[in-house]
Design an enzyme around this catalytic site. Structure first.
Site, PDB file in Angstrom:
ATOM      1  N   SER A  46     -37.391  -5.295  57.407  1.00 26.01           N
ATOM      2  CA  SER A  46     -36.956  -6.197  58.471  1.00 26.01           C
ATOM      3  C   SER A  46     -37.836  -7.443  58.516  1.00 26.01           C
ATOM      4  CB  SER A  46     -37.000  -5.473  59.815  1.00 26.01           C
ATOM      5  OG  SER A  46     -36.660  -6.342  60.873  1.00 26.01           O
ATOM      6  N   HIS A  76     -47.274 -14.483  59.195  1.00 33.12           N
ATOM      7  CA  HIS A  76     -46.535 -13.680  60.168  1.00 33.12           C
ATOM      8  C   HIS A  76     -47.447 -12.629  60.769  1.00 33.12           C
ATOM      9  CE1 HIS A  76     -43.268 -11.454  62.065  1.00 33.12           C
ATOM     10  NE2 HIS A  76     -43.818 -10.354  61.596  1.00 33.12           N
ATOM     11  N   ARG A 123     -30.971   0.478  65.143  1.00 33.24           N
ATOM     12  CA  ARG A 123     -32.199   1.283  65.135  1.00 33.24           C
ATOM     13  C   ARG A 123     -32.783   1.389  66.536  1.00 33.24           C
ATOM     14  NH1 ARG A 123     -35.653  -2.176  61.615  1.00 33.24           N
ATOM     15  NH2 ARG A 123     -37.307  -0.716  62.202  1.00 33.24           N
TER      16      ARG A 123
END
Length: 436
Positions: free
Chosen positions: A183, A82, A168
Site C-alpha cells: 500500500s 515517507h 481491509r
C-alpha cells in the site's frame, strides 16, 4: 482463471503468479470480483503471508492501476520521503525545504491526517491561503523553478490500493506486513521519485509497536523498491514518545521553522539530519553521510533552508511573512498548563494518548470529512528522563473550548508518567537502525 481457485491456492500458503495477482487486482478494481472474495483473499494473505516476488507484483499492479506521475522533465535525481505515521512528526516540513536548498529536487505528494497521526497537508494549510492543489504541469514547473513542491495526491492515484485498503479496514486485515508495504510503496512509486527514503516508526504512537515488526516492514518495503528499480532506504525511528515538543498543526509549523533555523528540539533536528543525509547521498550530492550532514547543517546556519521554506510558501499562494513572524499563524485563546503532582522523573510519555488528546481538542480527524482546528494542540515541556518538580508544567494545552481543554488535561496527565527520582529511567534510542 477462477477467483476461488486463487483464494484456495493462497489459503494453502502457495505463491501466486503475476497473472493470478493481476486477475485479482484488475477484476476487483473494475468491480468484476465482489468484496467478499477479495476479503477472503486478504484474510488468506494475513495468515499465510506473501513472498517478496508476490509483494512486489502486487505493489506494481496497484501502482499501475491509476495515474502515474512522470518526473523525467525535472532535472536531477528526484528523492521522496515517507513516514509511516506518528505523533508530532513534522519532518517533511523541515526536510522538503532543507533538501531542496541543497540542490536536490523534492516533488512530493502528501496526505492528510486521520486519527491520532497528523498530516503534512493540514500543517501546511496553517499558512494563510496556502494551496495544496495544482495541475500536474504547474507541479512540475514549480519543482523546476524553486526545487520543491508539496501537493495533495490525485484522486486517481493507485485506485486499486484505495479500494483494497477500504476493504481491509472493515475486515480486520489492515495489519498484514505485505499488504501494508504494498500500500505504502504503490503510492510512492506512482509519485515518480527516483529514490525513496522511508521513516518507519516504532512504539506506542506508531502502527508498528515492536522493533521486530518495524524492521520486518522496513525490509519488506526496501525489497519492493529494489525489485522495482527504485533505490529505497528505510530508517527505523522511535515513536514511544511524541517527536519534538509540539503536537498540533500550527504549533508543529512553528517548531519546524525553529528547526530550520537550527533552534529546534534535539530529537527533531537529529532525525531530520539523519534523513536528509541519506537523501543527499542517494541523490549524488555527497560522498558520505557525514559530509552531507555537515552540508545541511550549514544550510540551516546560513538561513538558506529557511529561505527555501519561504519560497515554497510564497509559490503555493501562502503568506511567507508567517515564516519570519510565526505569531501570525493561527493561535488558540486558551493556554492551560498540565502540572506535575509530585517530584520525579518522566518515566514514559504515551505518544498515542498524546495524539488522542490533541485530536480531542480538534487537531485531528476521526473521519475523513471532519474539519480540523489548525490552532489547537499540545506543547510538551518534559520528555522521558527529564526531572520534574511538583507544580511544574509538564505540558501546555492550546484550546478553543474550555470543556475540550479540561478533557485534554486529564488525558495528558495520564499519558505522562513519573517515577521516583532515585529510579533509573531508560531513555529510548531515537534511531534503531537503517535498512538499505
Amino acid at each position: 482463471m477462477r477467483t476461488v481457485n486463487i483464494i484456495l491456492k493462497k489459503r494453502r500458503g502457495e505463491a501466486l503468479s503475476y497473472r493470478e495477482i493481476e486477475h485479482l487486482i484488475t477484476g476487483f478494481t473494475r468491480g468484476d470480483i465482489p468484496d467478499y472474495q477479495m476479503a477472503a483473499w486478504a484474510m488468506a494473505v494475513y495468515f499465510r503471508g506473501m513472498s517478496g516476488e508476490e509483494t512486489a507484483d502486487l505493489t506494481e499492479l496497484m501502482q499501475k492501476s491509476g495515474d502515474e506521475i512522470d518526473l523525467s522533465s525535472v532535472d536531477g535525481i528526484k528523492v521522496d520521503k515517507h513516514s509511516t505515521g506518528g505523533v508530532g512528526d513534522k519532518t517533511t516540513l523541515v526536510l522538503a525545504p532543507l533538501v531542496a536548498a541543497a540542490g536536490v529536487p523534492v516533488a512530493k505528494m502528501s496526505g492528510r491526517g486521520l486519527g491520532h497521526t497528523g498530516g503534512t497537508l493540514d500543517k501546511l494549510e496553517s499558512f494563510s491561503r496556502f494551496s495544496v492543489d495544482m495541475t500536474r504541469e504547474a507541479f512540475i514547473d514549480q519543482v523546476n523553478r524553486i526545487g520543491v513542491a508539496i501537493v495533495g495526491q490525485t484522486e486517481n492515484l493507485t485506485p486499486a490500493d484505495k479500494q483494497l485498503y477500504a476493504l481491509r479496514d472493515v475486515t480486520a486485515t489492515v495489519d498484514s506486513i505485505p499488504l501494508i508495504a504494498s500500500s505504502v510503496m504503490s503510492k510512492k512509486l506512482a509519485a515518480g521519485a527516483d529514490v525513496i527514503v522511508l521513516d518507519v516508526k516504532v512504539g506506542s504512537g506508531a502502527f508498528m509497536k515492536t522493533e521486530a515488526e518495524a524492521f520486518r516492514l522496513a525490509r519488506t518495503m526496501v525489497e519492493i523498491g529494489n525489485r522495482l528499480n527504485r533505490k529505497t532506504i528505510a530508517v527505523v525511528s522511535d515513536m514511544n514518545q511524541p517527536l519534538g515538543q509540539a503536537v498540533g498543526n500550527a504549533l508543529e509549523v512553528r517548531e519546524a521553522i525553529d528547526t530550520l533555523k537550527g533552534d529546534g528540539p534535539e530529537d527533531v533536528t537529529e532525525l531530520c539530519l539523519e534523513l536528509a543525509s541519506h537523501m543527499l547521498v542517494a541523490a549524488g550530492k555527497g560522498d558520505s553521510r557525514k559530509q552531507a550532514r555537515q552540508h545541511v547543517q550549514r544550510l540551516m546556519k546560513s538561513g538558506k533552508a529557511l529561505e527555501k521554506l519561504k519560497e515554497l510558501v510564497r509559490a503555493q499562494g501562502g503568506d511567507d511573512r508567517e515564516v519570519d513572524e510565526p505569531d501570525r499563524l493561527p493561535q488558540a485563546p486558551l493556554k492551560i498548563d498540565v502540572r506535575a503532582d509530585q517530584d520525579g522523573v518522566v518515566d514514559s510519555v504515551d505518544a498515542e494518548q498524546i495524539g488522542m488528546a490533541a485530536m480531542s481538542l480538534g487537531a485531528g480527524r476521526e473521519t475523513k470529512g471532519d474539519v480540523i482546528d489548525l490552532a489547537v494542540g499540545i506543547v510538551l515541556h518534559k520528555k522521558i528522563g527529564d526531572a520534574v518538580h511538583k507544580g511544574e508544567p509538564v505540558a501546555t494545552i492550546h484550546a478553543n473550548d474550555a470543556s475540550k481543554a479540561k478533557r485534554a488535561v486529564d488525558m495528558v496527565s495520564k499519558a505522562v508518567q513519573l517515577t521516583d527520582p532515585s529510579q533509573q529511567v531508560t531513555i529510548p534510542s531515537l534511531i534503531y537502525g537503517v535498512v538499505d
